[in-house]
Design an enzyme around this catalytic site. Structure first.
Site, short mmCIF file in Angstrom:
data_model
loop_
_atom_site.label_atom_id
_atom_site.label_comp_id
_atom_site.label_asym_id
_atom_site.label_seq_id
_atom_site.Cartn_x
_atom_site.Cartn_y
_atom_site.Cartn_z
N GLU A 250 15.48 12.62 -0.51
CA GLU A 250 14.57 12.82 0.63
C GLU A 250 13.60 13.90 0.17
OE1 GLU A 250 14.57 11.09 3.28
OE2 GLU A 250 16.49 10.10 3.01
N CYS A 284 9.38 19.33 6.36
CA CYS A 284 8.97 18.11 5.65
C CYS A 284 8.13 17.24 6.56
CB CYS A 284 10.17 17.36 5.13
SG CYS A 284 11.38 17.01 6.41
P1 NAD Z 1 12.90 22.44 -4.07
O1 NAD Z 1 12.66 21.08 -4.64
O2 NAD Z 1 12.27 23.61 -4.71
O3 NAD Z 1 14.47 22.76 -4.04
C1 NAD Z 1 15.39 21.91 -3.38
C2 NAD Z 1 16.77 22.11 -4.00
O4 NAD Z 1 16.74 21.65 -5.35
C3 NAD Z 1 17.21 23.58 -4.06
O5 NAD Z 1 18.59 23.67 -3.83
C4 NAD Z 1 16.91 23.95 -5.51
O6 NAD Z 1 17.70 24.99 -5.98
C5 NAD Z 1 17.24 22.65 -6.22
N1 NAD Z 1 16.61 22.46 -7.53
C6 NAD Z 1 15.44 22.97 -7.97
N2 NAD Z 1 15.21 22.56 -9.25
C7 NAD Z 1 16.25 21.77 -9.59
C8 NAD Z 1 16.58 21.03 -10.76
N3 NAD Z 1 15.79 21.02 -11.84
N4 NAD Z 1 17.71 20.31 -10.76
C9 NAD Z 1 18.52 20.27 -9.68
N5 NAD Z 1 18.27 20.96 -8.55
C10 NAD Z 1 17.14 21.69 -8.49
O7 NAD Z 1 12.50 22.34 -2.52
P2 NAD Z 1 12.51 23.50 -1.43
O8 NAD Z 1 11.36 24.41 -1.67
O9 NAD Z 1 13.87 24.07 -1.31
O10 NAD Z 1 12.24 22.66 -0.10
C11 NAD Z 1 10.97 22.27 0.32
C12 NAD Z 1 10.72 20.81 0.01
O11 NAD Z 1 11.75 20.02 0.60
C13 NAD Z 1 9.43 20.30 0.60
O12 NAD Z 1 8.79 19.48 -0.33
C14 NAD Z 1 9.89 19.49 1.81
O13 NAD Z 1 9.00 18.49 2.21
C15 NAD Z 1 11.17 18.93 1.29
N6 NAD Z 1 12.04 18.51 2.38
C16 NAD Z 1 12.20 17.18 2.59
C17 NAD Z 1 12.99 16.73 3.64
C18 NAD Z 1 13.18 15.26 3.90
O14 NAD Z 1 14.13 14.90 4.58
N7 NAD Z 1 12.32 14.39 3.38
C19 NAD Z 1 13.62 17.66 4.47
C20 NAD Z 1 13.43 19.03 4.22
C21 NAD Z 1 12.65 19.43 3.16
#
Ligand code: NAD
Length: 496
Positions: A250, A284
């Site tokens: 997501e 999001c």
């Molecule tokens: P992010 O992608 O920076 O991090 C998300 C998670 O992934 C964190 O736990 C982070 O530590 C982990 N992560 C980062 N790099 C990684 C890697 N290389 N391998 C594995 N895990 C890794 O996102 P964020 O800043 O925490 O959240 C914001 C984003 O989330 C926005 O783009 C938002 O739209 C999206 N979001 C989407 C939904 C949905 O349901 N579509 C819901 C909430 C947030």
């Protein structure tokens, strides 16, 4: 679990094997250290995944009604601790208290809903084409589910993923965002209190590129469930493709509200304010584009800007505050750069555009609610997910043009239309390309008993919540039972 003992593995709170920690800071006051958390790596992931794998044997054979009862109890514990958890969340990731309560409420709703799944049908029977053969199909768990979650819904999102996985007999390793580890620790403590047996839910805190990446690679993981940015999701999907591993993602959104010439403008303004600036625009589903019919654009813009001016930015735990801080300095700088580039590309700054620097803002990450006008689809600001208190106004010449603008990004999460016309309502539902469509409602406000997720670069075809919440972590097993007590072989599809 203080001083870094924030990993929960096989029912025990422990430090990272290497003893490393990281610090969590309050985004409204970066001088305020909230805690130190285990900075885990491969060794911790191995322990957690092995514990989950061992626990799977027993958990998958625990009757589903008993698994559901534990989730229902988790809902009661969340309800009893709603206020404390909401306060912890507001401090840790900066959403205003009223929204933090809503985040916890979403998890409570999910627990009540999914708890009941333990007693719901988990398959179906059909007639066989052979005599004395019984055919049925049932849903079965997949094993260890790795969950990687963002900071912006730090209780609701783990709940959406975890409760369906648990009720169907999977075990879990959760890697929460490094920006919201404390709430995850509290959530897992409550699961233990609800009666989740040792090893069934494990928690590893730490950095995404370290422990998150290690978890994606761990050999005993059956499925990866990720919510976060499209860039991270893309990396995870690529790794999972080469590992032959199931993955459900997501990801980001570039959501829009369409305001047509027959809309109730008062209602549309209220919906746009909530959609654009709720959670400081860090949802999001945030509406970062307002697509307005040209005949009402100037009136809507005036009304909208008046409403924006009345928004109060400040500490998220204070009453009367509408907009809390941005999550961190890096994000704040990135938001400002988007605004600067948008203006140099020809957008008009209608309101805001600055970091807030008064005494009450000096040690936090506060940005003015910001509105840009004269934005067109070819501009970066109309295409990229900014994830901050920024929205843009785009003028549409008619209904079809508005739909085209709404569909013109790579994302497909949440789109809304304000109209009084029944024909336009259903045409919009038909032509808007997104997983969530709203009519005369904001882009945020999903309810947990409907599917949640998006099309195109927002997702990879999965949905969370709703009736199919467990699809991502279950397989279908088709069963054929010959009870004829005859020695005659009867074959399907073969003429006799
Ligand atoms: P992010 O992608 O920076 O991090 C998300 C998670 O992934 C964190 O736990 C982070 O530590 C982990 N992560 C980062 N790099 C990684 C890697 N290389 N391998 C594995 N895990 C890794 O996102 P964020 O800043 O925490 O959240 C914001 C984003 O989330 C926005 O783009 C938002 O739209 C999206 N979001 C989407 C939904 C949905 O349901 N579509 C819901 C909430 C947030």
């Amino acid at each position: 679990m203080h001083n870094g003992a924030t990993n929960y593995i096989d029912g025990v709170w422990r430090e990272a094997v290497d003893g490393k920690t990281f610090t969590s800071l309050d985004p409204s006051d970066r001088q305020h250290v909230l805690g130190n958390y285990a900075r885990s790596d491969t060794k911790d992931v191995t322990l957690a995944v092995e514990a989950a794998h061992r626990a799977y044997r027993l958990w998958r054979t625990t009757p589903a009604p008993a698994r559901g009862a534990i989730i229902t109890r988790m809902g009661e514990i969340l309800a009893a601790n709603k206020e404390d958890l909401a306060h912890q969340m507001s401090r840790e990731m900066g959403k205003v208290l009223v929204e933090a309560r809503g985040d916890v409420q979403e998890a409570i709703d999910m627990a009540r809903y999914i708890g009941a799944f333990g007693r719901m049908p988990d398959g179906y029977t059909v007639a066989s084409e052979r005599p004395d053969v019984e055919c049925f199909a049932r849903r079965v768990p997949v094993g260890v589910v790795a969950m990687i979650t963002p900071w912006n819904f730090p209780v609701a999102i783990p709940a959406w993923k975890m409760f369906p996985a648990l009720v169907t007999g999977n075990t879990v390793v959760l890697k929460p965002s490094e920006e919201a580890p404390g709430v995850a620790v509290s959530f897992v403590q409550m699961l233990a209190e609800a009666g989740v047996p040792a090893g069934v839910v494990n928690l590893v805190t730490g950095m995404g590129a370290e422990v998150g990446a290690d978890l994606v690679e761990a050999p005993l993981v059956s499925v990866v469930s990720f919510t976060g940015s499209t860039a991270t999701g893309q990396t995870i999907m690529e790794r999972c493709a080469s590992l032959g591993r199931r993955v459900s993602c997501e990801m980001g959104g570039k959501n829009a509200i369409i305001v047509l010439d027959d809309a109730d403008l008062d209602l549309a303004v209220k919906g746009a304010i909530w959609s654009a600036f709720g959670t400081t625009g860090q949802r999001c589903t945030a509406a970062s584009r307002l697509i307005v019919h040209r005949d009402v654009c100037s009136k809507f813009t005036d009304q909208f800007l008046r409403a924006v001016q009345s928004l109060v930015v400040g500490s998220p735990i204070h009453d009367g505050v509408d907009i809390g801080p941005v999550i961190n300095e890096r994000q704040l700088a990135g938001i400002h750069e988007y605004v600067v580039r948008a203006v140099s590309a020809g957008a008009t700054l209608l309101y805001g555009g600055n970091r807030l620097r008064g005494p009450e803002y000096s040690s936090g990450c506060f940005y003015e609610p910001t509105v840009l006008g004269a934005v067109t689809t070819d501009m970066e600001i109309a295409q990229m997910e900014v994830f901050g208190p920024i929205t843009v106004i785009m003028e549409a010449s008619n209904f079809e043009h508005a739909i085209d603008i709404a569909n013109s990004t790579e994302y497909g999460l949440s789109l809304s239309v304000y109209t009084r016309s029944t024909a336009r309502t259903f045409r919009a539902i038909e032509y808007l390309d997104a997983g969530l469509i709203y009519v005369n409602l904001p882009t945020s406000g999903a309810e947990i008993h409907l599917p949640f997720g998006g099309t195109r670069k927002t997702g990879n075809g999965h949905r969370e919540a709703g009736l199919h919440a467990a699809d991502y972590c279950t397989e279908w097993k088709a069963c054929y039972v010959n009870y004829s007590e005859s020695s005659t072989l009867v074959r399907a599809q073969i003429d006799v």
